[in-house]
Design a protein around this motif. Structure first.
Motif: not given
Length: 313
Positions: A156-163, A39-40, A43-47
């Motif tokens: 995953f998300s980084y600024k305005f991008l998400d995956l 959690v930044g 950048f964010k990463w959830n599972t």
């Protein structure tokens, strides 16, 4: 109170009827875990992960407990009986190939069997049938119930991008690959699958020990439903990958929009499996719980690409 379609003598004017005939038990557990791995500010990463275990067992069938045989495409292919999971595969248990005439003379078989034909286990070793393989030698040869299933989703998300990447799996289930009665018949009338390279050719060249000989004039019981067609249908499937972009409002407002999102998505990305057919999740009879998990030439699932744009004004 299992509601089942039961066969009755056609002399009554009907061939079957629906009735509450038995009892069934399902036991198991499910576990779901959600984690925030990172959690930044940018950048964010959830599972999200889930796993499920279930054990199915038939407890009662009608007033006498008689087994119910079901048609999965080529006559009796399944059996439901007390103490076993519903809709087990039903057929002969193959134990090898007849290698020579001496082998034939020493073991039960049908009158048309020749060296190079399938050899089945003599299950009912009583009465007249102990000297020949008959329908009474059919037995449970597998089932379509998995040991466990699971699913996993990472975002995953980084600024305005998400995956987003979604995958799931099933382990321990089996499929009765009925289409192999054509793909593996070696009668020279249609295309065959690669397993026939390991067929029986002679006593000195027995191949893998399970695929019968090539023979335009079929002999023995090579086309009977047997354990040779029961395959491990365990798999891991990457079901969806989506890459998107939510454009910042300071960009969209300049062109008169409140929000804008573009994305590209692919479904049915890839399946990791040892199953010989197109799809390990196949079921020829659809939602029929009495004859699940049969593949009678099922069509492969398509990989689908989607490109989209969501605009809000």
């Amino acid at each position: 109170d299992m509601l089942m379609n039961v066969d009755i003598p056609s002399i009554t004017g009907y061939t079957n009827y629906w009735t509450n005939i038995g009892e069934m038990e399902n036991k198991g557990f499910e576990l779901t875990i959600g984690t925030k791995n990172f959690v930044g500010q940018d950048f964010k990463w959830n599972t999200d992960f889930n796993i499920s275990f279930n054990r199915n067992k038939v407890l009662a069938l009608g007033p006498f407990g008689d087994p119910i045989r079901s048609n999965g495409g080529v006559g009796d292919t399944h059996i439901t009986m007390i103490g076993q999971p519903i809709g087990c595969f039903y057929g002969y248990r193959q134990i090898g190939i007849f290698q020579n005439n001496a082998d034939l003379a020493s073991y039960p078989h049908v009158s048309t069997s020749k060296p190079g034909d399938a050899k089945y286990e003599n299950v009912d070793n009583t009465g007249a049938s102990k000297d020949a393989i008959t329908a009474e030698d059919r037995t449970i040869i597998g089932n379509n119930h998995p040991d466990f299933t699971w699913g996993l989703n990472n975002t995953f998300s980084y600024k305005f991008l998400d995956l987003s990447i979604t995958m799931y799996g099933s382990h321990g289930a089996e499929v009765l690959h009925l289409a192999r009665r054509f793909y593996e018949n070696l009668e020279g009338i249609q295309q065959q699958i690669g397993t026939v390279r390991n067929r029986w050719r002679s006593e000195s060249d027995p191949g893998a020990g399970l695929v019968p000989k090539a023979n335009a004039q079929g002999t023995g019981q090579n086309g009977s439903v047997s354990s040779r067609w029961v395959e491990d249908a365990s798999f891991v499937r990457i079901s969806n990958i989506t890459l998107g972009a939510n454009f910042p409002q300071k960009w969209t407002r300049k062109i008169g929009m409140q929000a804008a999102r573009m994305y590209v998505s692919v479904q049915n990305v890839y399946t990791f499996t040892d199953y010989l057919g197109y799809n390990p999740e196949v079921s020829f009879r659809g939602g029929d719980v009495m004859s699940p998990g049969t593949d009678y030439g099922g069509y492969p699932t398509a990989r689908t690409w989607t490109v989209g744009c969501n605009l809000t004004f």
